[in-house]
Motif scaffolding. Structure first.
Motif, PDB file in Angstrom:
ATOM      1  N   SER A  69      39.755  41.481  43.533  1.00  0.00           N
ATOM      2  CA  SER A  69      40.220  42.813  43.545  1.00  0.00           C
ATOM      3  C   SER A  69      40.510  43.393  42.386  1.00  0.00           C
ATOM      4  N   TYR A  70      40.907  42.753  41.691  1.00  0.00           N
ATOM      5  CA  TYR A  70      41.342  43.052  40.311  1.00  0.00           C
ATOM      6  C   TYR A  70      40.610  43.498  39.302  1.00  0.00           C
ATOM      7  N   GLY A  71      39.145  43.018  38.669  1.00  0.00           N
ATOM      8  CA  GLY A  71      38.347  43.902  38.247  1.00  0.00           C
ATOM      9  C   GLY A  71      39.391  43.132  36.259  1.00  0.00           C
ATOM     10  N   LEU A 159      46.055  31.727  38.937  1.00  0.00           N
ATOM     11  CA  LEU A 159      46.489  33.712  38.740  1.00  0.00           C
ATOM     12  C   LEU A 159      45.234  33.539  37.114  1.00  0.00           C
ATOM     13  N   ASP A 160      44.932  34.876  37.007  1.00  0.00           N
ATOM     14  CA  ASP A 160      43.911  35.618  35.733  1.00  0.00           C
ATOM     15  C   ASP A 160      44.733  36.218  35.009  1.00  0.00           C
ATOM     16  N   PHE A 161      43.751  36.601  33.918  1.00  0.00           N
ATOM     17  CA  PHE A 161      43.728  37.779  33.474  1.00  0.00           C
ATOM     18  C   PHE A 161      42.071  37.730  32.525  1.00  0.00           C
ATOM     19  N   PHE A 165      43.239  32.257  31.662  1.00  0.00           N
ATOM     20  CA  PHE A 165      44.780  31.193  31.930  1.00  0.00           C
ATOM     21  C   PHE A 165      45.357  30.926  33.389  1.00  0.00           C
ATOM     22  N   ARG A 166      43.886  30.775  34.477  1.00  0.00           N
ATOM     23  CA  ARG A 166      43.781  30.327  35.375  1.00  0.00           C
ATOM     24  C   ARG A 166      44.170  28.616  35.237  1.00  0.00           C
ATOM     25  N   ASN A 167      43.823  28.130  33.911  1.00  0.00           N
ATOM     26  CA  ASN A 167      44.609  27.145  33.438  1.00  0.00           C
ATOM     27  C   ASN A 167      45.343  26.535  33.373  1.00  0.00           C
TER      28      ASN A 167
END
Ligand code: IMP
Ligand code: MG
Length: 180
Positions: A69-71, A159-161, A165-167
């Protein structure tokens, strides 16, 4: 260690792990004698699923659905795309959806509707984070909540940007310089 990318840590690795254990004990109690299937929403829910499944002592299965959803923005695009359906039968199973964060509610609404088509015996949601918001696009009941957080953009623990940064093992606020 995370000071290069995070403005500050909102939830530490220790606090996440402790909370996951508490949620797992509640799930062990509530789902005793049921045919539990955890369904992880990709990709943000992956870390949460992998920790939670190992702390649930009841026999259970897990599977994944893909939803995007976020792109690349820090605000929700308003569109949810299903990129992968489940592979196993959910008929008469007690399904628990594993999501990283309850934000606008769009993703959970779309995924919930998708899972209903598979005729589970029951369907509930477990979200690690609950963003405090005045208004959501969809109000979805969440049975298990890890943490309530302010309406800020967070990264880490799945959670990413922009897919990064998911890690991080903790959850934090990204440095402004990294997204402006
Ligand atoms: P919703 O559809 O607006 O509820 O958003 C849900 C999805 O958007 C989540 O599964 C996350 O992948 C992503 N998301 C929402 N808030 C954040 C955030 O603060 N950081 C990173 N991703 C987020
Ligand atoms: Mg995302």
């Amino acid at each position: 260690m995370f000071s290069d990318v995070l403005e500050y840590v909102l939830i530490s690795e220790e606090d996440i792990q402790k909370r996951v254990e508490e949620l797992a004990s509640r799930i062990n109690r509530d789902y005793k004698g049921k045919d539990l299937v955890l369904i992880c929403i990709l990709k943000g829910g992956v870390m949460f699923l992998s920790d939670l499944t190992r702390k649930i002592s009841l026999p259970h299965s897990f599977d994944m659905v893909g939803a995007e959803s976020y792109g690349s923005q820090v605000v929700s695009s308003g569109h949810v795309m299903i990129t992968k359906d489940v592979d196993i039968s959910l008929e008469n199973k007690d399904v628990l959806l594993i999501e990283d964060i309850y934000d606008s509610g769009r993703t959970l609404k779309v995924v919930k509707d998708l899972i209903q088509v598979h005729s589970p015996a029951s369907l509930h949601i477990c979200a690690l984070l609950w963003k405090e918001k005045e208004k959501r696009a969809h109000n979805v009941p969440i049975k298990y909540i890890g943490f309530k957080i302010p309406d800020l953009f967070v990264v880490g623990y799945g959670l990413d940007f922009n897919e990064k940064f998911r890690n991080l093992p903790c959850i934090g606020i990204l440095k402004k310089a990294l997204y402006t």
